[in-house]
Scaffold this motif. Sequence first.
Motif, PDB file in Angstrom:
ATOM      1  N   TYR B  35       0.837  -1.188  -0.030  1.00 56.68           N
ATOM      2  CA  TYR B  35      -0.022   0.011   0.173  1.00 56.68           C
ATOM      3  C   TYR B  35       0.816   1.173  -0.049  1.00 56.68           C
ATOM      4  CZ  TYR B  35      -4.264  -2.482   1.063  1.00 56.68           C
ATOM      5  OH  TYR B  35      -5.459  -3.258   1.170  1.00 56.68           O
ATOM      6  N   GLN B  37       0.753   5.344   1.299  1.00 60.20           N
ATOM      7  CA  GLN B  37       0.169   6.325   1.963  1.00 60.20           C
ATOM      8  C   GLN B  37       0.635   7.567   1.790  1.00 60.20           C
ATOM      9  OE1 GLN B  37      -0.243   5.505   6.236  1.00 60.20           O
ATOM     10  NE2 GLN B  37      -2.328   6.736   6.346  1.00 60.20           N
ATOM     11  N   GLY B  40      -0.665  12.526   5.223  1.00 61.47           N
ATOM     12  CA  GLY B  40      -1.850  12.765   5.581  1.00 61.47           C
ATOM     13  C   GLY B  40      -2.828  12.318   4.830  1.00 61.47           C
ATOM     14  N   GLN B  41      -2.625  11.407   3.970  1.00 64.74           N
ATOM     15  CA  GLN B  41      -3.854  10.741   3.118  1.00 64.74           C
ATOM     16  C   GLN B  41      -4.258   9.119   3.465  1.00 64.74           C
ATOM     17  OE1 GLN B  41      -5.247  12.872   0.758  1.00 64.74           O
ATOM     18  NE2 GLN B  41      -4.030  14.324   1.628  1.00 64.74           N
ATOM     19  N   SER B  42      -4.930   8.767   2.956  1.00 67.28           N
ATOM     20  CA  SER B  42      -5.634   7.605   3.202  1.00 67.28           C
ATOM     21  C   SER B  42      -4.536   6.473   2.396  1.00 67.28           C
ATOM     22  CB  SER B  42      -6.961   7.275   2.598  1.00 67.28           C
ATOM     23  OG  SER B  42      -7.432   6.080   2.726  1.00 67.28           O
ATOM     24  N   LEU B  43      -4.763   5.150   2.546  1.00 72.20           N
ATOM     25  CA  LEU B  43      -4.125   4.015   2.018  1.00 72.20           C
ATOM     26  C   LEU B  43      -4.630   3.698   0.736  1.00 72.20           C
ATOM     27  CD1 LEU B  43      -4.411   3.434   5.276  1.00 72.20           C
ATOM     28  CD2 LEU B  43      -2.945   1.816   4.688  1.00 72.20           C
ATOM     29  N   LEU B  45      -4.070   0.794  -2.427  1.00 73.06           N
ATOM     30  CA  LEU B  45      -3.501  -0.499  -2.869  1.00 73.06           C
ATOM     31  C   LEU B  45      -2.690  -0.312  -3.880  1.00 73.06           C
ATOM     32  CD1 LEU B  45      -3.013  -3.539  -2.152  1.00 73.06           C
ATOM     33  CD2 LEU B  45      -5.341  -3.974  -3.486  1.00 73.06           C
ATOM     34  N   LEU B  92       3.583   0.592   2.884  1.00 74.97           N
ATOM     35  CA  LEU B  92       3.225  -0.166   3.678  1.00 74.97           C
ATOM     36  C   LEU B  92       3.031  -1.597   3.094  1.00 74.97           C
ATOM     37  CD1 LEU B  92       0.546   2.118   5.074  1.00 74.97           C
ATOM     38  CD2 LEU B  92       2.478   1.129   6.535  1.00 74.97           C
ATOM     39  N   GLU B 108       5.130  -1.349   9.706  1.00 74.99           N
ATOM     40  CA  GLU B 108       5.254  -0.043  10.159  1.00 74.99           C
ATOM     41  C   GLU B 108       5.173   1.187   9.309  1.00 74.99           C
ATOM     42  OE1 GLU B 108       6.006  -0.478  15.110  1.00 74.99           O
ATOM     43  OE2 GLU B 108       7.637   0.417  13.687  1.00 74.99           O
TER      44      GLU B 108
END
Lengths: 114, 115
Positions: B35, B37, B40-43, B45, B92, B108
């Motif tokens: 993933y 990220q 400050g944003q979303s994840l 895929l 990630l 992490e």
Amino acid sequence: QQQVKQSPQSLIVQKGGISIINCAYENTAFDYFPWYQQFPGKGPALLIAIRPDVSEKKEGRFTISFNKSAKQFSLHIMDSQPGDSATYFCAAPCLPYDASKLTFGTGTRLQVTL
Amino acid sequence: SAVISQKPSRDICQRGTSLTIQCQVDSQVTMMFWYRQQPGQSLTLIATANQGSEATYESGFVIDKFPISRPNLTFSTLTVSNMSPEDSSIYLCSVLHHPNTGELFFGEGSRLTVL
């Protein structure tokens, strides 16, 4: 691909208060709706999840409410604590009946003040 | 549960270079994912890392830019090629430990800054 709309973007709650975060999804064929919690510098971790055969699931202070007809689900944090301060993401599967690949909401940054 | 280690945890790179991120899991898992990220944003895929075959990429991500290896059931790498400042993100690694539960475990993350 499934879209998930999450609100609010940020939330400030006093200690002991209730935090409520909402998510809306598009496709009713999906059957798994998790919430993830992310602390700064860490990866997200599963907090609680629900399948649409029930309208509510509770684990400790955390509750998911699910409204299938409205295509919405929400996270309620009761008795919010400073340690709950984190970013919360709702998610839904990208494909029906396949919980392995998720699409995530935009996230809600929760701050619990003393 | 699954314990996931990622290396490096952070790096600062120059434009035009490439960086390989490693992901090690403490147990054999069938499904591994990468993933992204953004700050400050979303994840989002990137791809599914398939053991013994090419990765499966999501729309907007291509193998030339993000080559992925998965030599066994506990290890995967993601390379970010020919980097630009727009690639500055947290990357990630994620695994599905038990397909029936649907619970994803995340590392992490590797925070990449491209100058």
